[in-house]
Structures are given as structure tokens and as C-alpha cells.
Enzyme design. Structure first.
Site, PDB file in Angstrom:
ATOM      1  N   PHE A 129       0.840  -1.164   0.017  1.00 17.12           N
ATOM      2  CA  PHE A 129      -0.009  -0.080   0.123  1.00 17.12           C
ATOM      3  C   PHE A 129       0.884   1.019  -0.007  1.00 17.12           C
ATOM      4  O   PHE A 129       2.086   1.303   0.692  1.00 17.12           O
ATOM      5  CB  PHE A 129      -1.147  -0.035   1.083  1.00 17.12           C
ATOM      6  CG  PHE A 129      -2.067   1.008   1.190  1.00 17.12           C
ATOM      7  CD1 PHE A 129      -3.007   1.003   0.399  1.00 17.12           C
ATOM      8  CD2 PHE A 129      -1.820   2.048   1.962  1.00 17.12           C
ATOM      9  CE1 PHE A 129      -4.166   1.922   0.467  1.00 17.12           C
ATOM     10  CE2 PHE A 129      -2.852   3.073   1.936  1.00 17.12           C
ATOM     11  CZ  PHE A 129      -3.909   3.240   1.094  1.00 17.12           C
ATOM     12  N   ASP A 206       1.360  -5.158   8.214  1.00 17.24           N
ATOM     13  CA  ASP A 206       0.236  -4.426   8.148  1.00 17.24           C
ATOM     14  C   ASP A 206      -1.110  -5.111   7.979  1.00 17.24           C
ATOM     15  O   ASP A 206      -1.191  -5.972   7.079  1.00 17.24           O
ATOM     16  CB  ASP A 206       0.295  -3.441   6.803  1.00 17.24           C
ATOM     17  CG  ASP A 206      -0.637  -2.265   6.610  1.00 17.24           C
ATOM     18  OD1 ASP A 206      -1.833  -2.621   6.926  1.00 17.24           O
ATOM     19  OD2 ASP A 206      -0.508  -1.231   6.102  1.00 17.24           O
ATOM     20  N   TYR A 231     -11.401   1.191  10.637  1.00 16.36           N
ATOM     21  CA  TYR A 231     -12.608   1.635   9.863  1.00 16.36           C
ATOM     22  C   TYR A 231     -13.046   0.525   8.650  1.00 16.36           C
ATOM     23  O   TYR A 231     -13.910   0.826   7.944  1.00 16.36           O
ATOM     24  CB  TYR A 231     -12.231   3.053   9.171  1.00 16.36           C
ATOM     25  CG  TYR A 231     -10.908   3.178   8.582  1.00 16.36           C
ATOM     26  CD1 TYR A 231     -10.767   2.741   7.149  1.00 16.36           C
ATOM     27  CD2 TYR A 231      -9.906   4.099   9.066  1.00 16.36           C
ATOM     28  CE1 TYR A 231      -9.584   2.874   6.668  1.00 16.36           C
ATOM     29  CE2 TYR A 231      -8.577   4.311   8.318  1.00 16.36           C
ATOM     30  CZ  TYR A 231      -8.448   3.561   7.064  1.00 16.36           C
ATOM     31  OH  TYR A 231      -7.255   3.790   6.698  1.00 16.36           O
ATOM     32  N   LYS A 232     -12.108  -0.665   8.339  1.00 20.51           N
ATOM     33  CA  LYS A 232     -12.465  -1.588   7.358  1.00 20.51           C
ATOM     34  C   LYS A 232     -13.639  -2.449   8.063  1.00 20.51           C
ATOM     35  O   LYS A 232     -14.619  -2.164   8.457  1.00 20.51           O
ATOM     36  CB  LYS A 232     -11.396  -1.971   6.858  1.00 20.51           C
ATOM     37  CG  LYS A 232     -10.580  -0.925   5.828  1.00 20.51           C
ATOM     38  CD  LYS A 232      -9.330  -1.737   5.317  1.00 20.51           C
ATOM     39  CE  LYS A 232      -8.464  -0.753   4.947  1.00 20.51           C
ATOM     40  NZ  LYS A 232      -8.771   0.043   3.721  1.00 20.51           N
ATOM     41  N   ARG A 380     -12.799  -3.372  -7.401  1.00 20.72           N
ATOM     42  CA  ARG A 380     -12.518  -4.287  -6.463  1.00 20.72           C
ATOM     43  C   ARG A 380     -13.952  -4.545  -5.539  1.00 20.72           C
ATOM     44  O   ARG A 380     -14.734  -3.385  -5.338  1.00 20.72           O
ATOM     45  CB  ARG A 380     -11.749  -3.495  -5.441  1.00 20.72           C
ATOM     46  CG  ARG A 380     -11.044  -4.280  -4.393  1.00 20.72           C
ATOM     47  CD  ARG A 380     -10.031  -3.588  -3.471  1.00 20.72           C
ATOM     48  NE  ARG A 380     -10.454  -2.150  -2.911  1.00 20.72           N
ATOM     49  CZ  ARG A 380      -9.992  -1.640  -2.061  1.00 20.72           C
ATOM     50  NH1 ARG A 380      -8.640  -2.093  -1.567  1.00 20.72           N
ATOM     51  NH2 ARG A 380     -10.437  -0.414  -1.189  1.00 20.72           N
TER      52      ARG A 380
HETATM   53  C1  LIG Z   1      -2.829  -1.727   3.715  1.00 24.94           C
HETATM   54  C2  LIG Z   1      -3.304  -0.478   4.085  1.00 24.94           C
HETATM   55  N1  LIG Z   1      -2.476   0.329   4.995  1.00 24.94           N
HETATM   56  C3  LIG Z   1      -2.682   1.599   5.300  1.00 24.94           C
HETATM   57  C4  LIG Z   1      -3.709   2.144   4.888  1.00 24.94           C
HETATM   58  C5  LIG Z   1      -4.116   3.514   5.271  1.00 24.94           C
HETATM   59  O1  LIG Z   1      -3.715   4.036   6.477  1.00 24.94           O
HETATM   60  P1  LIG Z   1      -4.460   5.390   7.203  1.00 24.94           P
HETATM   61  O2  LIG Z   1      -5.457   4.959   8.041  1.00 24.94           O
HETATM   62  O3  LIG Z   1      -3.114   5.831   7.914  1.00 24.94           O
HETATM   63  O4  LIG Z   1      -4.697   6.402   6.019  1.00 24.94           O
HETATM   64  C6  LIG Z   1      -4.625   1.695   4.004  1.00 24.94           C
HETATM   65  C7  LIG Z   1      -6.042   2.148   3.864  1.00 24.94           C
HETATM   66  O5  LIG Z   1      -6.837   1.706   2.904  1.00 24.94           O
HETATM   67  C8  LIG Z   1      -4.368   0.217   3.732  1.00 24.94           C
HETATM   68  O6  LIG Z   1      -5.233  -0.520   2.776  1.00 24.94           O
END
Ligand SMILES: Cc1ncc(COP(=O)(O)O)c(C=O)c1O
Length: 420
Positions: A129, A206, A231-232, A380
Site C-alpha cells: 500500500f 500491516d 475503519y474497514k 474491487r
Molecule cells: C494496507 C493499508 N495500509 C494503510 C492504509 C491507510 O492508513 P491510514 O489509515 O493511516 O490512512 C490503508 C488504507 O486503505 C491500507 O489499505
């Protein structure tokens, strides 16, 4: 390959037999006709969360005022332990709910690099990401280290073999996504962690797309560090605080770079110099987001009640079903599967490749089906198991078939050119 009958009654039968079906009613559904396949981007609002936030705001803040800090102060740890025990396979005292994924990634990556003096390489993959790649590049630049990128197939994800080839005696840290944000490919956490640790380096996972969608076993895998958002699949709402995990044996030896007063050993002693708290507490920074952390607790409780085993099972069946319908209906129209076909090798979302993916996505939204677009040409679709019915998948794929067949997407302008 699993085959499914193509008629809608099959989906209705699956829903009738689904032990998790009633959980759908525990989310806000202001438009019952809307089909939402983007819970892997922003999860839906649990009704219990709306009530809890109202209570935090009106009761704990409005009435309790500053007195509420007596219990708020421990909320990042309480929420972290709840999350850790139900969804991360982490014993208490190793998880905090705080800050954003990006900020937590920075804190842990910097701490990990500093914990391996003499080693000057951070490894990630070139399809990780963006925020991960950007943060890791920044940490490397700050410390005069190098960021080594594993070239990864964007549809099949990073492999243990590729990690083995990428690590050596100079590697300090390997940071990867457990489930790839685009394809949903699921990395082998246990095997990769072993490979990295055998090379003397630390792992930083992650978990944004895996927490709440696949069982995560951080302690059992011997993982060192992890971060993820809420938030997912955890349905804690836009901008809700993220989490971080630091293995118990490691916390005391790491020094995180954001030396805030919430990470101080004696926070209210207001002492002259930073003296980090002994355990996981040192990874806190500043005043936590209380309403957001309360929302994380509610989201975790709901998933815990559903059970991660049952959620995983349903997630595999929903995505298998989606792929089977896409094979039958959309492949002849030029849509190509861009995710692992084996359910055991992917999370709870699926990508389909089509040159007009962006416009198809717009046309789907107009038709009341919310999915997502990802560069360069991916539609997606994320049927979050706690909120999605099998009939939703049938309806979404049927609508997609009609849009692609009729070229109704041509009503929309092509994707705007990106600034280069
Ligand atoms: C794999 C991954 N890492 C990090 C993030 C985003 O991080 P943040 O909440 O700090 O914007 C996302 C957002 O969709 C993501 O999919």
C-alpha cells in the site's frame, strides 16, 4: 474450482442457512436497496456504535466532563486487549488502539530500524500500500538506510520465496501487508516471519485488510510488530484510531520516535525529561481519540460475537461465489479475475480486471451497487461477511453483467487523467 448454480434462489438458500445472517440487521441500513460491497474500505455503521458514541458524547463528555478521564485514560489499552484477544491472537499487554496506521507504521518502523544497529536495509514489496512504501522510504532516508523493494505480482501477492531471496545480513526490518489491498492476496505470515527472523531481522505486518476478515495469530506466528486500521472490517468509522502490536519480549527494548507525554512512565509527574513507560505504553503518543476508540470496542465486540472462524468461513464462501458468477457471466465479457483463485490464499475481497473498470464502477454506483476502483484497471468488490448476503453478491454480479453487456458505462466520462 467450486461451482455454484446460477439462479438467484441458490443465493437465497445460502442466506436462509447462514448462521450470521441476523448480524446484518445490527447495522444502519437507511437505504435497504443499496448493495454495499466496500466494507473493506469503510465498514458500515453498527447500531450499537451509534448508541455508544452518543453515550460517550452526551454522558461521559457532556455530563462527566474531565472526570471521565479517570476511565478514558485506560481505553487505548482496554480496546487493544479486547482486539488482541478476539481478533489478533495476541495476549494482553501487546496491543494499543491509537493514532493512525500511517503514524503507527512510522513509530514501529523507526524503532525497529534503530533496534538493529549496523543493519541498513528495510525490505518491503513494490505493490505494498502506498502509505507503507512512503513511510518506509522516509524512515530509510532519515536513518541513511536503503529501502529494498521485492517485485511482486499485483494479482498473486508476495511469496515466502521472494522474501527469502530479499533478506540478508544487512536487513533490519521486513514490512509487508498481510492481505494485499488490491488483489486480496494473503501472505503466509508464519513462514515469512520465520524466514525474516532467521536472517536476524524484525517483521512489521500491516493488517488493515486482514483484521476481522481472516484469523490473525500474531503470538503463535512469533510476529514482532504489526499495525492496522479499524475503519474497514472492524466498522469503527471514518478516521477511527488504528492499532499497533509489539511482541511482549520486544517492547522494553524499542524506543519509539514520537516521544509524547502519553508514553511517559510517570505521565502526570510532568518531569523534565522523557522516560518511556516500561511496556507497550511507551508506544502511545498524545491524547487519544475517545469516541473513536469506543467505536473500536463496539466493532470488535460485534465481530467477537459473530466469531472470526464463522466470519472467515462465510468470507471464503462469499468470494468463491462471487468468482464463480464472474467466471460464468463476466469472463465472456472481458472481465479477468485479478485475485488468487484459491480461497485459502485470499482475504475477503476480490478484484476483476477490465479496461473500463473505472467507468463500470461509476455505473454500478448509479445502479445502487457500491464497489471500488483501484489502479490500473481493477474493479474491487469486498463482500464483508458480517454485512453481506449471498443475494447481494448475486445482485451485484447481475448488475455488473448488465452494465458491461449493454456498455451503459459509456454514459460516464473516462477516468480523469492523473497529475504526473
Ligand atoms: C494496507 C493499508 N495500509 C494503510 C492504509 C491507510 O492508513 P491510514 O489509515 O493511516 O490512512 C490503508 C488504507 O486503505 C491500507 O489499505
Amino acid at each position: 474450482m467450486t461451482t455454484f448454480p446460477g439462479d438467484r434462489s441458490f443465493a437465497e438458500g445460502c442466506d436462509a442457512a447462514d448462521p450470521l445472517a441476523s448480524f446484518r440487521e445490527r447495522f444502519a441500513r437507511d437505504d435497504p436497496s443499496l448493495i454495499y460491497l466496500d466494507g473493506n474500505s469503510l465498514g458500515m455503521l453498527p447500531l450499537a456504535t451509534a448508541e455508544r458514541i452518543a453515550e460517550v458524547v452526551r454522558g461521559e463528555w457532556g455530563a462527566g466532563l474531565v472526570r471521565s478521564w479517570e476511565h478514558w485514560i485506560d481505553l487505548p489499552r482496554h480496546a487493544g486487549d479486547l482486539l488482541g484477544s478476539h481478533l489478533l491472537g495476541a495476549a494482553p499487554g501487546q496491543v494499543l488502539v491509537c493514532d493512525s496506521t500511517t503514524v503507527n507504521l512510522y513509530k514501529l518502523a523507526r524503532a525497529a530500524l534503530d533496534a538493529r544497529p549496523g543493519r541498513t536495509v528495510i525490505v518491503t514489496d513494490d505493490d505494498n500500500f502506498p502509505t507503507d512504501r512512503y513511510v518506509l522510504a522516509g524512515v530509510a532516508a532519515e536513518r541513511g538506510a536503503d529501502l529494498r523493494l521485492i517485485h511482486t505480482d499485483m494479482d498473486t501477492g508476495v511469496t515466502a520465496g521472494a522474501v527469502r531471496d530479499a533478506v540478508d545480513g544487512a536487513t533490519a526490518l521486513v514490512s509487508l501487508s498481510h492481505v494485499a489491498y488490491r488483489s486480496g492476496a494473503l501472505a503466509d505470515m508464519a513462514q515469512i516471519t520465520r524466514i525474516v527472523q532467521d536472517a536476524g531481522a524484525l517483521t512489521l505486518w500491516d493488517l488493515c485488510h486482514s483484521v476481522g476478515s481472516v484469523p490473525v495469530e500474531l503470538d503463535a506466528c512469533g510476529a514482532d510488530l504489526a499495525v492496522g486500521c479499524t475503519y474497514k472490517y472492524l466498522n469503527a468509522g471514518p478516521g477511527a484510531p488504528a492499532f499497533l502490536y509489539v511482541a511482549a519480549g520486544l517492547a522494553g527494548s524499542l524506543r519509539q520516535p514520537v516521544q509524547g507525554w502519553f508514553g511517559q512512565r510517570d505521565q502526570f509527574g510532568m518531569g523534565p525529561a522523557y522516560d518511556p513507560a516500561p511496556g507497550i505504553g511507551r508506544f502511545l503518543t498524545g491524547t487519544p481519540d475517545i469516541a473513536g476508540t469506543a467505536a473500536v470496542e463496539e466493532g470488535v465486540r460485534l465481530l467477537a460475537e459473530a466469531g472470526i472462524g464463522r466470519l472467515r468461513d462465510k468470507g471464503m464462501r462469499l468470494t468463491d461465489y462471487l468468482i464463480a458468477l464472474a467466471d460464468d457471466w463476466l469472463a465472456p465479457l472481458g472481465c479477468v479475475l485479478a485475485s488468487p483463485r484459491d480461497a485459502a490464499r485470499r482475504g475477503s475481497h476480490v478484484c476483476l480486471r477490465h479496461p473500463e473498470a473505472w467507468r463500470i464502477g461509476r455505473a454500478l454506483i448509479r445502479a445502487g451497487v457500491i464497489g471500488d476502483y483501484r489502479t490500473p484497471d481493477r474493479l474491487r468488490l469486498g463482500p464483508a461477511p458480517i454485512t453481506t448476503a449471498f443475494a447481494d453478491v448475486w445482485d451485484a454480479l447481475d448488475t455488473t453483467r448488465q452494465i458491461v453487456e449493454s456498455k451503459a458505462y459509456q454514459d460516464f466520462r473516462p477516468e480523469p487523467a492523473r497529475v504526473t
